[in-house]
Motif scaffolding. Structure first.
Motif, short mmCIF file in Angstrom:
data_model
loop_
_atom_site.label_atom_id
_atom_site.label_comp_id
_atom_site.label_asym_id
_atom_site.label_seq_id
_atom_site.Cartn_x
_atom_site.Cartn_y
_atom_site.Cartn_z
N HIS A 441 27.46 -12.04 35.85
CA HIS A 441 27.17 -13.79 35.65
C HIS A 441 26.32 -13.71 37.09
O HIS A 441 26.94 -13.51 37.77
N LEU A 442 25.46 -13.76 37.01
CA LEU A 442 24.23 -13.95 37.99
C LEU A 442 24.10 -15.50 38.72
O LEU A 442 24.01 -15.35 39.91
N GLY A 443 25.05 -16.29 38.06
CA GLY A 443 24.64 -17.82 38.77
C GLY A 443 23.20 -18.27 38.15
O GLY A 443 23.11 -19.38 38.93
N PHE A 444 22.52 -17.72 37.54
CA PHE A 444 21.95 -18.35 36.94
C PHE A 444 20.66 -17.61 36.31
O PHE A 444 21.06 -16.42 35.78
#
Lengths: 446, 251
Positions: A441-444
């Motif tokens: 999960h790369l946060g964007f």
């Protein structure tokens, strides 16, 4: 697992003898049936390809042949849209041609005859109105000696039939989706698609095979695409199937003058996936584009065999395949380019780059160039490497943990293949699949 | 804040750092100068935690904690930042998305909530103005096709966003024209406070006209051979490094 493994069954024999039963379900007086009969003879002689053949050196179908597959769809199985919505490109409106265990689902589909034909092969192969078109195109690009294509031709009965008349374009993309429910313990599917874009026509297709079960599924698909003068065809293959589903995809593309056909293949999962993607250029100023992103883990296997046959002058082909292999995954890229003597001023580009992120992962990559013209530009290159440690350090020094940093670099590596995806919703979806496949999960939203 | 004691480090058998001693306190700016191959960039990379280098002797302490087992990302989370001499290109990931990820990963590691989007936007606007960075620049793929100057300015922008306790600028002046140098230096000076510290690594004195150091150290063959005030930098500019060859700083 649910599959039956019996020592004595021979899938080839079973298929050949099933052809007799199959004949009682189709119109044997239809011209197509002669083609089927000839095809089953070719398959009977050749059988399944084996690893002694150069083209099948790295992909074995041996284990699959030991499975006692059901060859005909037996019963109509239903699925609720809410249960399978995730496999559709539901963020946007699309035409849909949906099959469940090989049988057309009118409930999940949205076809049309409004100016364009987006409907079923079973209709095209039986209704007299389609006969002239069928006679002109059916099996014209796929004809040849390939035994698995012959096998599909022999049992050709159902699939997608898409006909876009001159200067027409469907108002939205077309999704072709095959679901396997697992109601059969092991199921073999042989969809047959025919896609015709007449002069100046334009269309976009997304194809997906999705098993909803851990039972064995084997799909041997044939798709023929005819791109007439100045037509544009975008074809996206999304291969993210369950670990017991295998796919042999045979796609044949015949292009006329000034046409552009772009095929993107996203291979993220499945047991054995074999993509035979064949382009035949029959005209000048043709553009053929073949792009692929392959991300595999566990023991998944994907084999890309591409062929671009330049038969006329002043044409281009662009191949760009990126592969990321983890665990014990194996990949094959074999890119064949033939440039005929008349095909001067050909510009053929081929690139295959791979990253192995485990010591046990394997990639076999091979360009195969047969050039008979003297005034051509052909370039090819392949690389196999690991992630750049310097780049990894850069990201980690900014506080991004190792795993996420690796994923970011792999995403960056595969990214340029995504740039040419012309449906933004699909691009976003593929981005999400990549992030999911890389387990981060790369946060964007990439 | 940073205490380096008798640091020996290198790659395999090849020792590059040969017993470094350095103490940096909050509010200070240290310049490390030296000829090519003296170990300047290695020192920066070792502080930032590059695993390629092995520490054979001595240790590095940051805010009283030994850094030996800390991964590069953990050091970043503690507040150590290194501006790279050669920033890496990441196609498909915008400057904005990259910095968002970096900030939120650090916050996550410190047990904090993700930064709210509006606050993030405000911060991005503020810091990009400080470094005279165009908004369009922020949506470009990280470092891809950036000029040398753009890459360096982007590094300092990241530093401004991350607000580190200790910033190490590795040859940030190389490849910069005088205008870019002034902007970068202005950015760094704006971020200086009594609570944070800066280590400026450079071959030339030029950057130190704009970022005035409290201490100047000369590195040669993996050792600090001379330390002094900002005047030492001017002396080096004048005389070069050769006259220091036989100097050894008393332990």
């Amino acid at each position: 697992m649910g599959s039956k493994h019996t020592e004595n069954i021979d899938l080839r024999e079973k298929l050949v003898s099933s052809f007799l039963a199959f004949q009682s379900h189709v119109d044997v007086d239809h011209p197509v049936h002669d083609i089927r009969s000839e095809a089953i003879r070719n398959f009977e002689i050749k059988g399944f390809p084996n690893r002694k053949e150069e083209a099948w050196k790295y992909t074995s179908l041996g284990k699959l042949q030991k499975i006692d597959f059901s060859i005909f769809p037996k019963k109509v199985n239903a699925l609720e849209y809410s249960d399978v919505k995730q496999y559709f490109l539901h963020e946007m409106d699309t035409y849909k041609i949906v099959f469940i265990d090989g049988i057309y689902s009118s409930y999940l589909s949205e076809t049309t005859h409004d100016g364009v034909d987006i409907c079923l092969m079973s209709a095209a192969l039986t209704k007299p109105i389609y006969e002239p078109i069928i006679e002109l195109y059916f099996n014209k690009a796929a004809k040849g000696e390939d035994s698995l294509t012959s096998l599909n031709t022999a049992f050709s009965k159902e699939g997608a039939y898409i006909y876009i008349p001159k200067s027409k374009a469907p108002i939205k993309p077309i999704e072709i989706i095959h679901f396997a429910t697992g109601k059969e313990s092991s199921l073999m599917l042989q969809p047959r698609n025919l896609i015709i874009a007449e002069e100046n026509a334009e269309l976009q297709i997304i194809e997906r095979h999705q098993s909803l079960t851990s039972n064995d599924v084997l799909t041997n698909a044939v798709t023929e695409i005819f791109a007439a003068k100045n037509s544009i065809v975008d074809y996206y293959k999304v291969q993210n199937d369950s670990s017991n589903a295998s796919l042999i995809d045979n796609t044949y593309i015949s292009q006329k003058q000034g046409s552009a056909v772009h095929v993107h293949t996203f291979s993220f999962g499945g047991n054995i996936t074999r993509n035979n993607l064949n382009f035949y250029q029959d005209g000048e100023r043709i553009d053929s584009t073949l792009k692929g992103v392959t991300i595999l883990n566990n023991k998944q296997h994907v084999d890309h065999h591409t062929l671009v046959h330049h038969q006329q002058p002043n044409c281009e082909s662009h191949q760009d395949y990126k592969g990321i292999y983890a665990d014990k995954a194996t990949g094959v890229f074999n890119g064949k380019i033939i440039v005929d003597e008349v095909a001067q001023k050909t510009n053929a580009f081929q690139q295959n780059n791979n990253i192995l992120i485990s010591d046990d992962a394997t990639i076999n990559t091979k360009p195969q160039l047969e050039i008979f013209a003297d005034d051509v530009k052909c370039s090819h290159g392949c690389t196999i490497g690991q992630l750049d440690e310097e780049a990894l350090f850069y990201l980690r020094a900014r506080g991004i943990p190792r795993k996420e940093a690796q994923a970011l670099l792999m995403y960056a590596f595969a990214n340029n293949v995504l740039e040419s995806v012309r449906i933004p919703e699909l691009k976003l979806r593929i981005n999400k699949l990549i992030a999911e496949k890389l387990g981060v999960h790369l946060g964007f939203d990439l | 804040m940073l205490k380096i004691k008798n640091l020996h480090a290198g790659v395999e058998e090849n020792e590059i750092l040969n017993g470094i001693n350095l103490e940096v306190n909050p509010g200070e700016v240290h310049a490390i100068m030296g000829p090519n191959g003296s170990g300047k960039s290695t020192l920066a990379a070792v502080i930032a935690g590059k695993e390629e280098f092995e520490i054979s002797e001595g240790h590095i302490e940051f805010e009283g904690e030994d850094l030996e087992d800390a991964a590069p990302e953990e050091r970043a989370h503690k507040g150590i930042f290194m501006s790279f001499q050669y920033p890496v290109e990441i196609p498909g990931v915008s400057v904005t998305n990259f910095i968002k990820t970096a900030i939120n990963e650090s916050r996550k590691a410190r047990g904090e909530e993700e930064m709210p989007a509006n606050k993030m936007l405000k911060l991005i606007r503020e810091k990009s103005e400080l470094l005279e960075i165009d908004r369009k620049f922020l949506s470009r793929s990280l470092n891809q096709g950036f000029s040398g100057g753009e890459k360096k300015r982007n590094e300092i922008f990241q530093m401004a966003m991350l607000e580190p306790k200790l910033a190490i600028l590795d040859e940030t002046d190389s490849g910069l024209d005088i205008d870019a140098l002034r902007i970068v230096a202005h950015g760094v000076n704006k971020l200086r406070s009594k609570d944070n510290a800066v280590i400026v690594i450079t071959h030339y004195q030029r950057l130190l006209d704009y970022i005035i150091p409290d201490f100047v150290h000369v590195l040669q063959e993996g050792k600090i051979v001379k330390s002094g005030s900002k005047d030492l930098a001017l002396e080096l500019e004048d005389k070069g490094y050769d006259w220091l060859k036989d100097e050894v700083v008393p332990q």
